[in-house]
Write a protein that holds these residues in place. Structure first.
Motif, PDB file in Angstrom:
ATOM      1  N   UNK A 173      -5.452   4.424  -0.798  1.00 43.72           N
ATOM      2  CA  UNK A 173      -6.071   5.748  -0.678  1.00 43.72           C
ATOM      3  C   UNK A 173      -5.727   6.379   0.674  1.00 43.72           C
ATOM      4  N   UNK A 174      -5.655   5.578   1.723  1.00 44.04           N
ATOM      5  CA  UNK A 174      -5.241   6.102   3.030  1.00 44.04           C
ATOM      6  C   UNK A 174      -3.812   6.645   2.971  1.00 44.04           C
ATOM      7  N   UNK A 175      -2.928   5.923   2.285  1.00 40.25           N
ATOM      8  CA  UNK A 175      -1.548   6.380   2.158  1.00 40.25           C
ATOM      9  C   UNK A 175      -1.491   7.682   1.372  1.00 40.25           C
ATOM     10  N   UNK A 176      -2.248   7.769   0.291  1.00 42.49           N
ATOM     11  CA  UNK A 176      -2.268   9.004  -0.506  1.00 42.49           C
ATOM     12  C   UNK A 176      -2.771  10.164   0.337  1.00 42.49           C
TER      13      UNK A 176
ATOM     14  N   UNK B 255       4.050   8.083   9.775  1.00 42.47           N
ATOM     15  CA  UNK B 255       3.966   7.145  10.895  1.00 42.47           C
ATOM     16  C   UNK B 255       2.545   7.036  11.442  1.00 42.47           C
ATOM     17  N   UNK B 256       1.870   8.159  11.643  1.00 45.46           N
ATOM     18  CA  UNK B 256       0.520   8.114  12.192  1.00 45.46           C
ATOM     19  C   UNK B 256      -0.437   7.410  11.229  1.00 45.46           C
ATOM     20  N   UNK B 257      -0.309   7.704   9.949  1.00 46.50           N
ATOM     21  CA  UNK B 257      -1.136   7.014   8.958  1.00 46.50           C
ATOM     22  C   UNK B 257      -0.848   5.523   8.947  1.00 46.50           C
ATOM     23  N   UNK B 258       0.419   5.166   9.061  1.00 44.94           N
ATOM     24  CA  UNK B 258       0.797   3.755   9.048  1.00 44.94           C
ATOM     25  C   UNK B 258       0.245   3.024  10.268  1.00 44.94           C
ATOM     26  N   UNK B 259       0.316   3.659  11.439  1.00 47.55           N
ATOM     27  CA  UNK B 259      -0.223   3.034  12.644  1.00 47.55           C
ATOM     28  C   UNK B 259      -1.724   2.831  12.516  1.00 47.55           C
ATOM     29  N   UNK B 260      -2.426   3.862  12.047  1.00 48.45           N
ATOM     30  CA  UNK B 260      -3.865   3.727  11.854  1.00 48.45           C
ATOM     31  C   UNK B 260      -4.188   2.638  10.836  1.00 48.45           C
TER      32      UNK B 260
ATOM     33  N   UNK C   9       0.827  -1.209   0.000  1.00 45.62           N
ATOM     34  CA  UNK C   9       0.000   0.000   0.000  1.00 45.62           C
ATOM     35  C   UNK C   9       0.861   1.259   0.000  1.00 45.62           C
ATOM     36  N   UNK C  10       1.939   1.263   0.787  1.00 42.55           N
ATOM     37  CA  UNK C  10       2.829   2.427   0.819  1.00 42.55           C
ATOM     38  C   UNK C  10       3.490   2.628  -0.544  1.00 42.55           C
TER      39      UNK C  10
END
Length: 312
Positions: free
Chosen positions: A196-199, A233-238, A109-110
């Protein structure tokens, strides 16, 4: 003569102070009025079912009899879970499934998110829509299609192996490949959502940081390691939290494609709960499994929220 302190205290208790208290009380009352419908829905459809599930888990009950026929067992259903080999098999399969899904989904995803965000191309919007479309299609429909793709004789995957002179694995019919096949399906279905979350996370990184890194001579990989990944980092944790929860709750593909087989190799906790309740009629044991799963999910969510607070 009235002292200044008394005058100040009296003024503090004057009409303006009373008006401020009345205004605050009015705001609290308005908040209660506006939140009441949402709270009523949460209590009715979340709190009450959770409480009923816990109450049923303390009883012996069949799904085909009235609730009044329940027999009290206390914590016996929970004690039996600790000695149930099938339950621990389902736990092990669920753990393996979650680890594989997270290990594949997060890096992919990243990578896809960066590929769809940084290059200046007019086709990025179309690519995002195509990726996200796999998430919005109903799981039942996509699982049926993937069942045909995995077919050992006429399936496209088997035909591709035959075209190069190799024998195709029995994707869903062998214990060694069935769970991995379900992981591949899960990643294919959910990768668009996580991309989409990563974007969305990448849009929160100020472009000035990349400009400063380029001025300092940092190339693409250095910018990725020093700027992109730390600020994601915050996006990745979520995203990890959502991935873990979705993987733990997997049910539709197992029910449609494998029914927990072969040899219980794809029997996960959610499928075991359904089988205990609706096939075996053991609602008390199934409720104990469901409530135990809820506790695990709450613990995982708490750990991830604590990690996000520490990082912030």
């Amino acid at each position: 003569m009235t002292s200044p302190s008394v005058t100040t205290a009296t003024a503090g208790r004057g009409p303006s102070a009373r008006w401020g208290r009345d205004l605050a009380a009015g705001h609290r009352g308005a908040a209660v009025v506006f939140l009441s419908p949402a709270m009523a829905v949460i209590v009715l459809f979340v709190v009450v079912p959770i409480g009923l599930t816990f109450w049923i888990s303390l009883h012996e009950w069949s799904m085909y009899t009235p609730l009044t026929d329940m027999a009290w067992r206390g914590l016996a259903n929970y004690r039996e879970l600790l000695a149930d080999r099938d339950f621990f098999t389902a736990l092990r399969n669920t753990l393996v499934y979650v680890v594989l899904v997270v290990a594949v989904t997060l890096p992919l995803a990243v990578a896809l998110g960066m590929l769809l965000y940084f290059p200046k191309s007019a086709a990025k919007g179309v690519a995002r829509a195509v990726l996200f479309s796999t998430y919005v299609v109903p799981t039942v429909a996509t699982a049926i299609v993937w069942g045909a793709l995995y077919a050992p004789d006429y399936g496209p995957f088997a035909q591709m192996f035959s075209a190069v002179g190799l024998s195709a694995p029995a994707w869903l019919s062998e214990p060694g490949t069935a769970l991995v096949s379900l992981v591949v399906f899960h990643v294919w279905q959910m990768i668009g959502y996580y991309t989409i979350l990563v974007v969305a996370g990448l849009t929160q990184i100020p472009p000035d940081l990349y400009e400063a890194a380029r001025i300092d001579g940092a190339g693409f990989w250095r910018q990725t390691v020093s700027v992109t990944l730390p600020l994601l980092r915050r996006t990745t944790i979520f995203m990890t939290l959502i991935t873990v929860i979705n993987a733990i709750q997997v049910f539709d593909p197992v029910y449609i494609l494998t029914q927990g087989g072969p040899a219980e190799s794809t029997s996960v906790v959610s499928f075991s709960i359904q089988r205990e309740a609706f096939q075996y009629g053991m609602a008390g044991q199934a409720s104990a499994m469901a409530f135990s799963l809820l506790i695990v999910l709450l613990a995982i969510g708490g750990l991830f929220l604590a990690a996000m607070r520490r990082r912030s």
